[in-house]
Motif scaffolding. Structure first.
Motif: not given
Length: 321
Positions: A26-29, A40-42, A54-58, A106-111
């Motif tokens: 999973l990569a995020l920017r 970060r790359t996970v 799913s929890e790790l992604m969240e 996993p994105f539900a809490g991002s707003g």
């Protein structure tokens, strides 16, 4: 761990988040004021299940959002699995226990508004925008093999949004069976797993894809034979695309594709040998974003919304650049 080199993203308005959901990681920017402020790359845990992933992604998304200092305007997601309009996973051969689960959870809490795109399609978009090429084929080689097509300045998405599935072009009808169930798909021949198996047979020893890369760097004969095998198979697929869409450029990326530095030149030679006489051939080169083309495409989706996925000319005035 944040990224070690700044990345600018022209056209980004407000804080956005790009996410690449791949077969092994999973990569995020996170992007604010047009520049990356966090990356970060996970890796996915070995033997993990959909619930834990799913929890790790969240948690990873929450950390990236925290780096922005507030809710992102939009999240662009480059997804390896096939996802329906509601964000439910339709198929994911590498992680079958995800089928039927919501990828949006996993994105539900991002707003933020969350937009999904095929990972290789978005990679093709990013490569075309970064090179200024109106006619480009992207080929990503890693856990699987994906593709993205830009023709006449327009991203080709097809009726169901995932056109350009180059990994499932059949290059050897008598070849190994692909995870999709078909025999001889390009993915079954040149994915990381397939090339490691070919290298092991050529070497006479169990071989990982990382060892193959090292062998190519050292010009080991067994590794060179595997590189030739990959180049010949890829050129066979590109031979068809040259006739169908006439790309000006072919960019090879993905985790393994970017690591095999001699591969694009080798493919170009094989393609020239297979091509119809008198036909122009595309330039074949490495992806300008290396192994991060899908993440760069997700950043474009986050910055500009679904306008980048439509049928409009990507290079007209006002489009992302």
């Amino acid at each position: 761990m944040t990224g070690d080199r700044p990345r600018t993203h022209p056209g980004t308005a407000g804080g956005v988040l790009a996410v690449d959901i791949g077969g092994t990681k999973l990569a995020l920017r996170a992007i604010a004021a047009g520049a990356a402020v966090y990356e970060r790359t996970v890796p996915w845990p070995v033997g993990g299940d959909a619930g834990g992933e799913s929890e790790l992604m969240e948690a990873s998304v929450a950390e990236a959002v925290g780096a922005l200092g507030g809710a992102p305007v939009r999240i662009g997601v480059a997804a390896a699995p096939n996802v329906d309009a509601d964000g439910s996973v339709l198929s994911w051969p590498n992680r079958p226990d995800w089928v039927g689960r919501s990828l949006t959870a996993p994105f539900a809490g991002s707003g933020a508004e969350v937009l999904f795109g095929d990972d290789a399609t978005l990679a093709g978009l990013a490569e075309a925008m970064s090179t200024g090429s109106r006619d480009l084929v992207y080929l990503g080689i890693g856990t699987g093999v994906g593709g993205g097509l830009v023709s006449g300045g327009r991203l080709l998405t097809g009726a169901w949004g995932t056109a350009g599935e180059l990994g499932h072009l059949v290059v050897d009808p008598r070849g190994p069976r692909c995870r999709c169930g078909t025999r001889g798909c390009l993915q079954a021949v040149v994915s990381a797993e397939a090339l490691a198996a070919h290298a092991a047979a050529a070497r006479g020893l169990p071989t990982t894809s990382a060892e193959l890369v090292a062998g190519v760097d050292r010009a080991e004969p067994w590794a060179d034979r595997t590189l030739d095998h990959a180049a010949d198979s890829i050129a066979g697929a590109l031979r068809v695309l040259v006739e169908l869409v006439q790309p000006a450029q072919v960019r090879i990326g993905g985790g393994l594709g970017a690591a095999l530095a001699p591969l694009p030149r080798r493919v170009a030679r094989r393609l020239a040998a297979k091509a119809r006489p008198g036909r122009p051939l595309p330039e074949v080169g490495p992806a300008v974003h290396g192994p991060h083309s899908s993440l760069a495409g997700a950043a474009l989706l986050a910055a500009h919304g679904t306008s980048v996925l439509g049928g409009a000319d990507l290079f007209r005035e006002g489009c992302p650049s």
